[in-house]
Design a protein around this motif. Structure first.
Motif, PDB file in Angstrom:
ATOM      1  N   THR A  22     -27.064  35.884   0.928  1.00 60.54           N
ATOM      2  CA  THR A  22     -26.253  37.094   0.980  1.00 60.54           C
ATOM      3  C   THR A  22     -26.507  37.851   2.274  1.00 60.54           C
ATOM      4  O   THR A  22     -27.557  37.717   2.906  1.00 60.54           O
ATOM      5  N   GLY A  23     -25.524  38.657   2.644  1.00 60.91           N
ATOM      6  CA  GLY A  23     -25.634  39.429   3.870  1.00 60.91           C
ATOM      7  C   GLY A  23     -24.752  40.660   3.817  1.00 60.91           C
ATOM      8  O   GLY A  23     -24.662  41.318   2.782  1.00 60.91           O
TER       9      GLY A  23
ATOM     10  N   LYS B 224     -13.982  33.448   1.069  1.00 58.60           N
ATOM     11  CA  LYS B 224     -15.021  33.102   0.101  1.00 58.60           C
ATOM     12  C   LYS B 224     -16.278  32.670   0.839  1.00 58.60           C
ATOM     13  O   LYS B 224     -16.244  32.326   2.018  1.00 58.60           O
ATOM     14  N   VAL B 225     -17.386  32.679   0.123  1.00 58.68           N
ATOM     15  CA  VAL B 225     -18.635  32.139   0.654  1.00 58.68           C
ATOM     16  C   VAL B 225     -19.181  31.132  -0.340  1.00 58.68           C
ATOM     17  O   VAL B 225     -18.914  31.210  -1.549  1.00 58.68           O
ATOM     18  N   GLY B 226     -19.950  30.191   0.165  1.00 59.52           N
ATOM     19  CA  GLY B 226     -20.534  29.178  -0.704  1.00 59.52           C
ATOM     20  C   GLY B 226     -21.606  29.753  -1.606  1.00 59.52           C
ATOM     21  O   GLY B 226     -22.259  30.757  -1.268  1.00 59.52           O
ATOM     22  N   ASN B 227     -21.804  29.132  -2.760  1.00 59.98           N
ATOM     23  CA  ASN B 227     -22.803  29.613  -3.720  1.00 59.98           C
ATOM     24  C   ASN B 227     -24.220  29.536  -3.163  1.00 59.98           C
ATOM     25  O   ASN B 227     -25.097  30.293  -3.559  1.00 59.98           O
ATOM     26  N   ASP B 228     -24.444  28.589  -2.233  1.00 63.30           N
ATOM     27  CA  ASP B 228     -25.785  28.406  -1.683  1.00 63.30           C
ATOM     28  C   ASP B 228     -26.006  29.228  -0.412  1.00 63.30           C
ATOM     29  O   ASP B 228     -27.086  29.183   0.178  1.00 63.30           O
ATOM     30  N   GLN B 229     -24.998  29.961   0.031  1.00 63.62           N
ATOM     31  CA  GLN B 229     -25.143  30.763   1.248  1.00 63.62           C
ATOM     32  C   GLN B 229     -25.911  32.045   0.945  1.00 63.62           C
ATOM     33  O   GLN B 229     -25.633  32.726  -0.034  1.00 63.62           O
TER      34      GLN B 229
ATOM     35  N   ASP C 116     -20.260  52.712   1.670  1.00 66.43           N
ATOM     36  CA  ASP C 116     -21.347  51.734   1.563  1.00 66.43           C
ATOM     37  C   ASP C 116     -21.438  51.285   0.110  1.00 66.43           C
ATOM     38  O   ASP C 116     -21.771  52.071  -0.777  1.00 66.43           O
ATOM     39  N   VAL C 117     -21.112  50.029  -0.120  1.00 71.99           N
ATOM     40  CA  VAL C 117     -21.237  49.442  -1.443  1.00 71.99           C
ATOM     41  C   VAL C 117     -22.440  48.513  -1.408  1.00 71.99           C
ATOM     42  O   VAL C 117     -22.426  47.494  -0.731  1.00 71.99           O
ATOM     43  N   SER C 118     -23.506  48.879  -2.086  1.00 65.28           N
ATOM     44  CA  SER C 118     -24.740  48.091  -2.024  1.00 65.28           C
ATOM     45  C   SER C 118     -24.588  46.809  -2.822  1.00 65.28           C
ATOM     46  O   SER C 118     -23.662  46.633  -3.606  1.00 65.28           O
ATOM     47  N   SER C 119     -25.534  45.889  -2.641  1.00 64.02           N
ATOM     48  CA  SER C 119     -25.491  44.592  -3.324  1.00 64.02           C
ATOM     49  C   SER C 119     -25.466  44.768  -4.840  1.00 64.02           C
ATOM     50  O   SER C 119     -24.685  44.134  -5.542  1.00 64.02           O
TER      51      SER C 119
ATOM     52  N   GLN D 162     -20.515  38.915  -4.683  1.00 57.10           N
ATOM     53  CA  GLN D 162     -21.557  39.542  -5.499  1.00 57.10           C
ATOM     54  C   GLN D 162     -22.913  39.290  -4.847  1.00 57.10           C
ATOM     55  O   GLN D 162     -23.237  38.186  -4.441  1.00 57.10           O
ATOM     56  N   GLY D 163     -23.700  40.362  -4.769  1.00 57.18           N
ATOM     57  CA  GLY D 163     -25.003  40.270  -4.110  1.00 57.18           C
ATOM     58  C   GLY D 163     -24.963  40.648  -2.644  1.00 57.18           C
ATOM     59  O   GLY D 163     -26.016  40.801  -2.025  1.00 57.18           O
ATOM     60  N   TRP D 164     -23.774  40.807  -2.084  1.00 54.69           N
ATOM     61  CA  TRP D 164     -23.641  41.195  -0.680  1.00 54.69           C
ATOM     62  C   TRP D 164     -23.596  42.712  -0.561  1.00 54.69           C
ATOM     63  O   TRP D 164     -23.214  43.416  -1.486  1.00 54.69           O
TER      64      TRP D 164
END
Length: 386
Positions: free
Chosen positions: A296-297, A289-294, A367-370, A329-331
């Protein structure tokens, strides 16, 4: 006046266009791609620069000559009149590798034999002494036209020297570098590499971002050639070395569920000089998981898809798809995928694909875009509500 050489770069099938782009950035000329290779021209400086800095090339060869031959004596005669003294040092051991198609001369062992004899006819006593130097010669005959090249790489260029420890089903370094370039990852963008195995993707990312040339420690056979220019080599080498950047602004997040893979990744990264650029931890990708405030990349996934590793690959891709939809989501994401069954199980819209040959198998890098990941999450939510 600079003398131009004709080169042939051996490429993993599917990476030809990426290799063309890379060679153009390294100031190669007359670049022409073909299946599994790229032809180009350049000077000795080009040879030095490409050999040190190219990340997608498996092997580099230099043309000695070309000819038309339909008889064995004719082939040997043409080979004997080529300028071998420029490329074959005194006392070198020579091995000849031949291939042929649609030609009068099709027996590859006999082709190699007559080319070998032609080289001996040309060099005579130059080869009577023996030393440790080995020079590989490649001859390919198509429609009775012979293209004869000498190897400039020695050990394959994908063998960087850092991966002395390997996990199961390792990815070639050239493929890892190509995927990173295809995804256009930048050093200031967060990068996560789960299922890292022996760490090839993460290490190649750090080398790329810090502009550390991949082949600085490589032992090149062209250093023994008569045409080799030591001062020019040192100039190109020193300039390449001066391009290295400091440590990355954001550490690459690296993980694997297996203790052995983590140890191998750490050791390999240490040898590559980039361990400080990695944050390595033991973690199952299904708990990633990643934090909500991190910010995107990019996330790079080379999952164990069950063809060379005993497991249910389809179910694993299904689980991976859930992780990407729920937590990223968003990555942007790049996922290695062996076939349509695994792609279907992943259940993510694919923006584009890079089809490559890896380990004798054709597979797709998806390749899955954001926006696609985000849209897939919304679609999945709508299905649950329905």
């Amino acid at each position: 006046m600079k003398h131009y050489l004709q080169f042939y770069a051996v490429i993993i099938p599917g990476l030809e266009l990426l290799a063309v782009q890379e060679l153009a950035s390294l100031s190669a000329h007359d670049i022409r791609k073909e299946q599994g290779g790229v032809r180009f021209s350049g000077t000795l400086d080009t040879l030095y620069r490409v050999s040190l800095r190219a990340r997608c090339i498996t092997r580099l060869q230099v043309r000695v000559g070309k000819c038309h031959a339909m008889q064995w004596a004719e082939l040997q005669h043409h080979v004997a009149n080529m300028a071998w003294e420029r490329f074959i040092p005194k006392g070198a051991k020579i091995s000849v590798h031949a291939s042929a198609e649609k030609s009068k001369l099709m027996h590859t062992d006999k082709i190699a034999e007559h080319v070998f004899n032609g080289i001996h006819d040309a060099l005579g006593k130059r080869l009577h002494k023996s030393n440790a130097s080995e020079q590989r010669v490649y001859v390919h005959i198509t429609n009775n036209r012979c293209d004869i090249r000498v190897d400039a790489s020695g050990e394959r260029l994908d063998r960087r020297g850092y991966r002395l420890q390997s996990a199961k089903a390792p990815m070639r370094e050239t493929l890892a570098a190509a995927v990173l370039q295809w995804m256009d990852w930048q050093q200031d963008q967060p990068l996560i590499v789960p299922m890292c195995g022996s760490g090839t993707l993460a290490i190649e990312a750090a080398l790329l971002a810090r502009k550390i040339a991949p082949n600085m420690q490589h032992d090149f056979p062209f250093k023994d050639w008569d045409i080799f220019k030591g001062k020019d080599w040192k100039r190109v080498f020193d300039k390449t070395n001066s391009m290295v950047r400091d440590a990355l602004p954001i550490k690459i997040q690296v993980s694997d569920v297996h203790t052995g893979a983590i140890a191998a990744c750490r050791d390999n990264a240490q040898r590559a000089g980039v361990l400080a650029d990695l944050d390595v931890q033991q973690l199952d990708v299904r708990k990633l998981k990643v934090g909500n405030d991190q910010p995107t990349g990019l996330i790079l996934c080379n999952p164990p898809y069950g063809l060379r590793i005993d497991m249910d690959g389809v179910q694993f891709y299904r689980d991976l798809g859930h992780v990407l939809r729920d937590s990223f989501q968003g990555w942007r994401a790049a996922v290695m995928c062996p076939d349509w069954k695994h792609e279907k199980a992943l259940a993510l819209p694919v923006r584009r694909r890079l089809r490559v040959k890896h380990g004798g198998l054709w597979l797709d890098v998806l390749d899955v875009s954001s926006n696609d990941v985000e849209r897939a999450g919304k679609m999945n939510d709508q299905k649950v509500q329905a």
